[in-house]
Design an enzyme around this catalytic site. Structure first.
Site, PDB file in Angstrom:
ATOM      1  N   HIS A  22      49.611  96.140 -27.191  1.00 44.33           N
ATOM      2  CA  HIS A  22      48.525  96.699 -26.397  1.00 44.33           C
ATOM      3  C   HIS A  22      47.290  95.820 -26.529  1.00 44.33           C
ATOM      4  CE1 HIS A  22      45.224  99.886 -26.007  1.00 44.33           C
ATOM      5  NE2 HIS A  22      45.603  99.543 -24.801  1.00 44.33           N
ATOM      6  N   ASP A  64      46.550  97.731 -19.018  1.00 36.90           N
ATOM      7  CA  ASP A  64      45.728  98.493 -19.963  1.00 36.90           C
ATOM      8  C   ASP A  64      44.837  99.484 -19.221  1.00 36.90           C
ATOM      9  OD1 ASP A  64      44.233  99.379 -22.143  1.00 36.90           O
ATOM     10  OD2 ASP A  64      43.944  97.360 -22.944  1.00 36.90           O
ATOM     11  N   TYR A 112      38.750  79.989 -18.890  1.00 35.90           N
ATOM     12  CA  TYR A 112      39.498  79.102 -19.787  1.00 35.90           C
ATOM     13  C   TYR A 112      39.421  79.582 -21.237  1.00 35.90           C
ATOM     14  CZ  TYR A 112      39.982  75.506 -16.118  1.00 35.90           C
ATOM     15  OH  TYR A 112      40.300  74.819 -14.983  1.00 35.90           O
TER      16      TYR A 112
END
Length: 144
Positions: A22, A64, A112
């Protein structure tokens, strides 16, 4: 052989979301994305578009529900409000997933930085610019 598994997903790529917990993130990168410089685990999907890869991964990966944004794209450099067509395609895929939410945008270097912390990177053959997506894994609810 298994059924109900998207054929695009190799055994190694199936193992990655199974190992993710998770809050872990997976990056779907376009052909220009510096996958090997970013990720500890890199899966190659040469010849496959980022949207095809996202659809296959989202077939298995719950998003999520405990975060404001469970999916992120990279902002267009020089025009943070621009929306390349691939953004709408990513959003349509997220909308069909478990726990859909609006996709957030991250500035290029913030994207990034987040990608470097991701559990894995999937390098696709996507040639459309800004065909990069970060997905945050959620939990599978208790059975009724």
């Amino acid at each position: 052989m298994l059924h109900h598994i998207p054929a695009l997903l190799s055994p190694d790529l199936l193992k990655t979301p199974a190992e993710m917990g998770h809050g872990d993130e997976i990056v779907i990168g376009d052909a220009n994305f510096p996958a090997h410089a970013m990720g500890r685990r890199v899966h190659r999907m040469d010849g496959i578009s980022a949207t095809e890869a996202a659809k296959a991964i989202l077939h298995l990966l719950p998003l999520d529900s405990f975060v404001e944004a469970n999916a992120h794209v990279m902002q267009v450099v020089g025009d943070a409000t621009a929306s390349p067509p691939i953004f709408a395609e990513f959003q349509a895929l997220v909308d069909t997933a478990d726990n859909p939410a609006p996709i957030a945008r991250l500035e290029r270097f913030a994207f990034y930085e987040r990608a470097q912390k991701a559990f894995a990177v999937v390098q696709t053959g996507e040639f459309r610019l800004y065909g990069n997506l970060i997905l945050t894994k959620g939990v599978i609810g208790a059975a009724p």
